[in-house]
Design a protein around this motif. Structure first.
Motif, PDB file in Angstrom:
ATOM      1  N   CYS A   1       6.724   3.331  -7.824  1.00  0.00           N
ATOM      2  CA  CYS A   1       6.208   3.373  -9.204  1.00  0.00           C
ATOM      3  C   CYS A   1       5.614   4.721  -9.595  1.00  0.00           C
ATOM      4  N   SER A   2       5.340   5.581  -8.624  1.00  0.00           N
ATOM      5  CA  SER A   2       4.607   6.803  -8.932  1.00  0.00           C
ATOM      6  C   SER A   2       5.535   7.941  -9.301  1.00  0.00           C
TER       7      SER A   2
ATOM      8  N   PRO B   1       2.027   8.663  -4.131  1.00  0.00           N
ATOM      9  CA  PRO B   1       1.507   7.347  -4.481  1.00  0.00           C
ATOM     10  C   PRO B   1       0.131   7.440  -5.113  1.00  0.00           C
ATOM     11  N   GLN B   2      -0.062   6.680  -6.147  1.00  0.00           N
ATOM     12  CA  GLN B   2      -1.349   6.628  -6.828  1.00  0.00           C
ATOM     13  C   GLN B   2      -2.032   5.324  -6.435  1.00  0.00           C
ATOM     14  N   PRO B   3      -3.349   5.348  -6.218  1.00  0.00           N
ATOM     15  CA  PRO B   3      -4.023   4.104  -5.877  1.00  0.00           C
ATOM     16  C   PRO B   3      -4.027   3.155  -7.074  1.00  0.00           C
ATOM     17  N   ALA B   4      -3.829   1.888  -6.777  1.00  0.00           N
ATOM     18  CA  ALA B   4      -3.822   0.891  -7.844  1.00  0.00           C
ATOM     19  C   ALA B   4      -5.258   0.607  -8.266  1.00  0.00           C
ATOM     20  N   ARG B   5      -5.460   0.406  -9.572  1.00  0.00           N
ATOM     21  CA  ARG B   5      -6.769   0.093 -10.106  1.00  0.00           C
ATOM     22  C   ARG B   5      -6.638  -1.149 -10.960  1.00  0.00           C
TER      23      ARG B   5
ATOM     24  N   LYS C   1       0.799  -1.231   0.000  1.00  0.00           N
ATOM     25  CA  LYS C   1       0.000   0.000   0.000  1.00  0.00           C
ATOM     26  C   LYS C   1       0.827   1.274   0.000  1.00  0.00           C
ATOM     27  N   HIS C   2       2.069   1.224   0.487  1.00  0.00           N
ATOM     28  CA  HIS C   2       2.846   2.456   0.626  1.00  0.00           C
ATOM     29  C   HIS C   2       4.172   2.432  -0.119  1.00  0.00           C
TER      30      HIS C   2
ATOM     31  N   ALA D   1       5.665   0.075  -2.445  1.00  0.00           N
ATOM     32  CA  ALA D   1       5.662  -0.252  -3.880  1.00  0.00           C
ATOM     33  C   ALA D   1       4.996   0.831  -4.725  1.00  0.00           C
ATOM     34  N   PRO D   2       3.827   1.366  -4.338  1.00  0.00           N
ATOM     35  CA  PRO D   2       3.257   2.454  -5.151  1.00  0.00           C
ATOM     36  C   PRO D   2       4.134   3.700  -5.186  1.00  0.00           C
TER      37      PRO D   2
END
Length: 111
Positions: free
Chosen positions: A87-88, A93-97, A80-81, A83-84
């Motif tokens: 990648c962001s 951090p962007q929420p994964a969809r 939740k914190h 890894a995003p």
């Protein structure tokens, strides 16, 4: 000067500004040529390729082998914190969809 280099975003911005200033001052007579801009684009392409390989290295050789060693109560924090954030962009951090097959069927076909 020390305060500028303590923040990652400021350090990157200063480096980019200095690179642009040096390029303009040193190569001002070549700025209008296609060859110069082809070289700039090739440099940018190589730079982002190196960043991409670095992210692949992090996920495949650092995060994945380390996951079994992390206690179960801390594993959600990685997904939740950490890894995003890796990648962001600088926006945070962007929420994964997740893309479900139903989502793909609702999109109109190109004409």
């Amino acid at each position: 000067m020390g305060k500028i280099l303590e923040n990652l975003h400021r350090t990157l911005a200063v480096g980019l500004v200095l690179a642009i200033v040096v390029a303009v001052l040193r190569h001002s007579d070549y700025l209008a040529t296609e060859t110069y801009w082809a070289g700039v684009m090739r440099w940018i392409h190589v730079f982002f390729g190196i960043l991409w390989i670095g992210l692949l290295y992090y996920f495949n050789f650092v995060q994945i082998p380390t996951m079994p060693k992390i206690p179960d109560e801390l594993k959600p924090a990685v997904g939740k914190h950490i890894a995003p954030a890796a990648c962001s962009s600088s926006a945070g951090p962007q929420p994964a969809r997740a893309v479900r097959p139903a989502d793909r069927r609702r999109q109109p076909l190109p004409a």
